[in-house]
Design an enzyme around this catalytic site. Sequence first.
Site, short mmCIF file in Angstrom:
data_model
loop_
_atom_site.label_atom_id
_atom_site.label_comp_id
_atom_site.label_asym_id
_atom_site.label_seq_id
_atom_site.Cartn_x
_atom_site.Cartn_y
_atom_site.Cartn_z
N ARG A 191 56.42 48.46 33.85
CA ARG A 191 56.57 46.72 33.28
C ARG A 191 56.33 45.99 34.58
NH1 ARG A 191 60.30 49.13 30.63
NH2 ARG A 191 59.71 50.05 28.20
N LYS B 179 44.37 37.03 37.17
CA LYS B 179 43.70 37.71 36.03
C LYS B 179 43.56 39.04 36.34
CE LYS B 179 41.34 34.29 33.69
NZ LYS B 179 39.87 34.11 33.12
N GLU C 93 28.26 32.09 43.25
CA GLU C 93 29.80 31.11 42.70
C GLU C 93 30.63 30.28 43.88
OE1 GLU C 93 31.03 32.28 40.31
OE2 GLU C 93 31.38 34.35 39.76
N LYS D 185 39.48 27.23 43.69
CA LYS D 185 39.57 27.49 43.19
C LYS D 185 41.46 27.40 43.20
CE LYS D 185 40.03 31.41 40.20
NZ LYS D 185 38.97 33.05 40.29
N GLU E 96 43.91 28.72 31.43
CA GLU E 96 42.48 27.93 30.75
C GLU E 96 43.14 27.77 29.90
OE1 GLU E 96 39.28 30.30 29.97
OE2 GLU E 96 40.21 31.69 31.35
N ARG F 215 40.91 24.42 33.47
CA ARG F 215 40.69 25.73 34.86
C ARG F 215 38.85 26.31 33.61
NH1 ARG F 215 44.14 31.09 35.63
NH2 ARG F 215 41.80 32.46 36.78
N ASN G 292 34.40 28.24 34.43
CA ASN G 292 33.13 28.75 33.52
C ASN G 292 32.02 27.90 33.74
OD1 ASN G 292 34.48 31.13 32.71
ND2 ASN G 292 35.40 30.10 31.65
N HIS H 204 29.11 30.34 32.81
CA HIS H 204 29.11 31.29 32.59
C HIS H 204 28.71 31.64 31.07
CE1 HIS H 204 30.56 31.96 36.18
NE2 HIS H 204 31.18 32.90 36.48
N HIS I 72 27.40 34.95 30.98
CA HIS I 72 27.87 36.31 30.13
C HIS I 72 27.08 37.13 28.89
CE1 HIS I 72 31.79 35.19 31.60
NE2 HIS I 72 31.40 35.90 32.05
N HIS J 72 26.72 40.14 38.16
CA HIS J 72 27.37 38.97 37.63
C HIS J 72 26.85 37.23 38.51
CE1 HIS J 72 30.14 36.70 36.00
NE2 HIS J 72 30.72 35.66 36.98
N1 LIG Z 1 39.80 38.21 37.91
C1 LIG Z 1 39.61 37.53 38.18
O1 LIG Z 1 39.24 36.34 37.96
C2 LIG Z 1 37.91 37.99 38.28
C3 LIG Z 1 37.07 37.14 38.37
C4 LIG Z 1 35.59 36.88 38.86
C5 LIG Z 1 34.90 38.52 38.95
N2 LIG Z 1 36.12 39.27 38.52
C6 LIG Z 1 35.78 40.71 38.60
O2 LIG Z 1 35.03 41.32 39.69
C7 LIG Z 1 34.53 42.42 40.27
C8 LIG Z 1 32.95 42.25 40.79
O3 LIG Z 1 33.36 41.81 42.31
P1 LIG Z 1 33.29 41.59 43.18
O4 LIG Z 1 31.28 41.56 43.23
O5 LIG Z 1 33.55 42.31 44.27
O6 LIG Z 1 32.03 44.29 42.56
P2 LIG Z 1 32.75 45.25 44.07
O7 LIG Z 1 34.24 45.25 43.87
O8 LIG Z 1 32.13 46.41 42.47
O9 LIG Z 1 32.10 44.74 44.28
C9 LIG Z 1 30.22 45.32 44.83
C10 LIG Z 1 30.33 46.16 46.80
O10 LIG Z 1 30.52 46.19 46.80
C11 LIG Z 1 30.97 47.19 48.15
N3 LIG Z 1 31.71 46.59 49.13
C12 LIG Z 1 32.67 46.00 49.05
N4 LIG Z 1 33.71 45.39 49.83
C13 LIG Z 1 32.57 45.57 51.15
C14 LIG Z 1 32.77 45.42 52.04
N5 LIG Z 1 32.75 44.71 53.20
N6 LIG Z 1 31.66 45.88 52.79
C15 LIG Z 1 30.28 46.97 52.76
N7 LIG Z 1 30.63 46.62 51.21
C16 LIG Z 1 31.54 46.44 49.78
C17 LIG Z 1 32.08 48.20 47.08
O11 LIG Z 1 32.10 48.82 47.65
C18 LIG Z 1 30.77 47.72 45.91
O12 LIG Z 1 30.30 49.04 45.94
C19 LIG Z 1 33.35 42.37 38.24
O13 LIG Z 1 34.58 43.62 37.58
C20 LIG Z 1 34.29 40.93 38.11
O14 LIG Z 1 35.04 41.11 36.03
C21 LIG Z 1 37.44 39.40 38.08
ZN LIG Z 2 31.44 34.36 38.00
#
Ligand SMILES: NC(=O)c1ccc[n+]([C@@H]2O[C@H](COP(=O)([O-])OP(=O)(O)OC[C@H]3O[C@@H](n4cnc5c(N)ncnc54)[C@H](O)[C@@H]3O)[C@@H](O)[C@H]2O)c1
Ligand SMILES: [Zn+2]
Length: 365
Positions: A121, A143, A185, A229, A239, A243, A247, A250, A254, A267
């Site tokens: 939990r 999030k 972003e 942020k 949100e 917040r 978006n 987005h 999206h 994305h």
């Molecule tokens: N929680 C939130 O508020 C929030 C906000 C925006 C996005 N997200 C989520 O984030 C995700 C996308 O994140 P992302 O773009 O970081 O993708 P990701 O985590 O898949 O990373 C992208 C790629 O880069 C590689 N990688 C990561 N760090 C590296 C480094 N330093 N050197 C070399 N390679 C590296 C990873 O292995 C992966 O293949 C989505 O699932 C999205 O929904 C969440």
């Molecule tokens: Zn985004």
Amino acid sequence: MHRIDLAVEGAAYPIFVGHDILGELGSRCSEQGLGRQVALVSDEAVAARYLEPATASLRAAGFQVLEVVYAGGEGMKNLAGAEGILAKMIEAEFDRSAWITALGGGVVGDMAGFVAATYLRGIPYVQVPTTIVAQVDSSIGGKTGVNHALGKNLIGAFHQPRLVLVDTDALRSLPGREAVAGMAEVVKHALIRDEELFSFLEDRLEEVVAMQLDAETLDWLIARNVEIKAAVVSADEREGGLRAILNYGHTIGHAIEAATDYGRYKHGEAVILGLIGAGEIARREGTWTEEERRRQDALLERLGVPGGLAEVGAEQILARTKTDKKRVNGRSRFILGKRVGEVEIVEGIEDEVVLSGIEYVQQRY
Ligand SMILES: NC(=O)c1ccc[n+]([C@@H]2O[C@H](COP(=O)([O-])OP(=O)(O)OC[C@H]3O[C@@H](n4cnc5c(N)ncnc54)[C@H](O)[C@@H]3O)[C@@H](O)[C@H]2O)c1
Ligand SMILES: [Zn+2]
């Protein structure tokens, strides 16, 4: 090193931004009074580069580290992936005092955060983000979640980390396409809150994307984005209002991702397209001038606007914007530019106007 403190109801935590600071992970976690057992979660690509120094730092500070490395990728960000991590923690007999470190991009952070929110939990977790997306966006704000076969990020929880450690050196190994997607972003942050940041990007965008900035300037850039942020999140954790400005770009972004089954664009790439579409809507609605829109689009063009959107039906994209929860009485709510550095929330945008924004992107790129 920069320190940004984020306070939301029931939680307050520091975000450290600097270069060559991964080695401080263990001591920073000690300062937070975290328990002895920690699961260090990462994906293969990140682990190959940064797992060893992260583990060494934690062990040197006296923590008992369970390394959990999985294949990675958006396709693994689901309940099965989370269950795999949970199983390792149960097998290791982790108790309530245990905690998690998420080392990686947004995928690792979202999923490890979700595991932390649900294991017994809820246990603490620490974010060590390694992509631009994760450093300026996903690691901040609490999030967490995973995808379902029927939609992205449908299962999740708000769960704030105890600490975020951002080592900007990690960005030096980021693949080019990831850097571009992450910078979408950053450009968005500049457009919604900070004209000075936007001007900096106008001066030096190519250097940023190629990761040629000197360490201090890169630290400043990431820290400034963290501040933006963090400021928006602390004003509005769940949100309700403010917040929503995060978006910007987005709604259409999206919708494009959904209409292309999340396979065609990253994305951030979809956000670039969404920002351009929103810019055209803002011009039509008269919230900003042609000149402001031109300035936005010129920077996005230098970042790289992905082509091929004309192959996707505009009506299909429009239909996907309608699943957006923010629709009222059949009309959409949009974040629109007022000027570079400021946006406003506008209710009641007609479908025909949204469609023209989508078609504008299709025809131009
Ligand atoms: N929680 C939130 O508020 C929030 C906000 C925006 C996005 N997200 C989520 O984030 C995700 C996308 O994140 P992302 O773009 O970081 O993708 P990701 O985590 O898949 O990373 C992208 C790629 O880069 C590689 N990688 C990561 N760090 C590296 C480094 N330093 N050197 C070399 N390679 C590296 C990873 O292995 C992966 O293949 C989505 O699932 C999205 O929904 C969440
Ligand atoms: Zn985004």
